[in-house]
Design a protein around this motif. Sequence first.
Motif, short mmCIF file in Angstrom:
data_model
loop_
_atom_site.label_atom_id
_atom_site.label_comp_id
_atom_site.label_asym_id
_atom_site.label_seq_id
_atom_site.Cartn_x
_atom_site.Cartn_y
_atom_site.Cartn_z
N LYS A 108 2.13 32.35 34.91
CA LYS A 108 1.91 31.64 36.24
C LYS A 108 2.58 33.18 36.61
O LYS A 108 3.22 33.87 36.59
N HIS A 139 -7.17 31.09 40.17
CA HIS A 139 -6.87 30.16 41.51
C HIS A 139 -7.77 29.92 42.31
O HIS A 139 -9.27 30.12 41.55
N ASP A 188 -0.91 29.04 44.10
CA ASP A 188 -0.42 29.12 42.23
C ASP A 188 -1.39 29.61 41.81
O ASP A 188 -2.95 29.06 42.15
N GLU A 247 -1.03 24.27 33.98
CA GLU A 247 0.29 25.28 34.66
C GLU A 247 0.94 26.02 33.80
O GLU A 247 1.53 26.07 34.13
#
Length: 157
Positions: free
Chosen positions: A137, A63, A143, A121
């Motif tokens: 995630k 991140h 995120d 992602e």
Amino acid sequence: MELEFLGTNAGTPSLQRNVTSMALRMFEERRTFWLFDCGEGTQHQILRSSLKLSKLEHIWITHLHGDHIFGLPGLMSSRSNQGGTTPLTVFGPPGLKSFLETSLNISQSRMEYEWTVVEHEGGMIYEDDEVKVESLKLEHRIDSYGYRVVEKDKAGS
């Protein structure tokens, strides 16, 4: 494969511990290593190890908090200054490419190797003949992604 912790502290470095970074040594398999996160001080920790920046193949950023990325532009620049010529791929969340392009352009860093940023992602983000890397995630203020490196089966094993 072998893990080497280069930094394990949260947020800020201390006299005993650096901020986050971990090397995945893959010398028997690929003659390279991969880096997971690159907080400040990562270069110093690499200098204290047997790792060579010219052998760095991929960087995986979890991140975009500073304690995970502030060492990255300097490390990439040093890799070039120390004779790194092989391509480098940096994987991470959206925004990583902008951070690196801005930092390296403003500092007028000269890269003697090709580098690429792959923003993702989650999901399957890398695969070759030897390994695949999946990302999931995580729960965090911004995120954040965990990585799973899976070594593929080899004939006869």
